[in-house]
Design a protein around this motif. Structure first.
Motif, PDB file in Angstrom:
ATOM      1  N   ARG A  39      54.514  23.998  27.197  1.00 55.52           N
ATOM      2  CA  ARG A  39      54.940  25.386  26.970  1.00 55.52           C
ATOM      3  C   ARG A  39      54.653  25.814  25.545  1.00 55.52           C
ATOM      4  O   ARG A  39      54.190  26.932  25.306  1.00 55.52           O
ATOM      5  N   SER A  42      50.981  26.395  25.160  1.00 58.71           N
ATOM      6  CA  SER A  42      50.617  27.650  25.813  1.00 58.71           C
ATOM      7  C   SER A  42      50.979  28.846  24.939  1.00 58.71           C
ATOM      8  O   SER A  42      50.193  29.784  24.781  1.00 58.71           O
ATOM      9  N   ARG A  43      52.160  28.806  24.365  1.00 58.61           N
ATOM     10  CA  ARG A  43      52.581  29.897  23.482  1.00 58.61           C
ATOM     11  C   ARG A  43      51.685  29.985  22.250  1.00 58.61           C
ATOM     12  O   ARG A  43      51.343  31.082  21.800  1.00 58.61           O
ATOM     13  N   ALA A  45      48.558  29.057  22.072  1.00 57.04           N
ATOM     14  CA  ALA A  45      47.267  29.600  22.522  1.00 57.04           C
ATOM     15  C   ALA A  45      47.346  31.109  22.711  1.00 57.04           C
ATOM     16  O   ALA A  45      46.416  31.835  22.339  1.00 57.04           O
ATOM     17  N   GLU A  46      48.448  31.600  23.280  1.00 58.53           N
ATOM     18  CA  GLU A  46      48.620  33.044  23.451  1.00 58.53           C
ATOM     19  C   GLU A  46      48.654  33.757  22.102  1.00 58.53           C
ATOM     20  O   GLU A  46      48.004  34.801  21.928  1.00 58.53           O
ATOM     21  N   GLN A  47      49.401  33.195  21.173  1.00 60.29           N
ATOM     22  CA  GLN A  47      49.478  33.798  19.850  1.00 60.29           C
ATOM     23  C   GLN A  47      48.128  33.767  19.145  1.00 60.29           C
ATOM     24  O   GLN A  47      47.758  34.727  18.459  1.00 60.29           O
ATOM     25  N   ALA A  49      45.206  33.835  20.588  1.00 61.42           N
ATOM     26  CA  ALA A  49      44.377  34.858  21.232  1.00 61.42           C
ATOM     27  C   ALA A  49      44.731  36.245  20.706  1.00 61.42           C
ATOM     28  O   ALA A  49      43.840  37.065  20.436  1.00 61.42           O
ATOM     29  N   GLN A  50      46.013  36.512  20.549  1.00 63.92           N
ATOM     30  CA  GLN A  50      46.440  37.806  20.010  1.00 63.92           C
ATOM     31  C   GLN A  50      45.949  37.971  18.575  1.00 63.92           C
ATOM     32  O   GLN A  50      45.459  39.051  18.202  1.00 63.92           O
TER      33      GLN A  50
END
Length: 63
Positions: A39, A42-43, A45-47, A49-50
């Motif tokens: 988790r 994943s977080r 990676a999301e950050q 990408a943003q």
């Protein structure tokens, strides 16, 4: 009354069962930790990408 051999065998089986329970508990904790790590990854990676998208937008505006 059970004989000494039977008691020794039972004690050994009890010790094995306790050991197995201990190992299973540790494995469950490790799985839980791994899920938490997944988790977190994943977080991250999301950050990332943003952030990448924001940097692209900033670069376009700076031109």
């Amino acid at each position: 009354m059970p004989d000494a051999t039977t008691l020794i065998e039972l004690d050994e089986r009890i010790a094995i069962a306790r050991s197995n329970l201990s190992e299973l508990t540790e494995q469950a904790a490790a799985y839980s930790g791994a899920a938490d790590e997944d988790r977190a990854a994943s977080r991250i990676a999301e950050q990332q990408a943003q952030l990448d998208e924001l940097l692209k937008q900033r670069e376009k505006l700076a031109r």
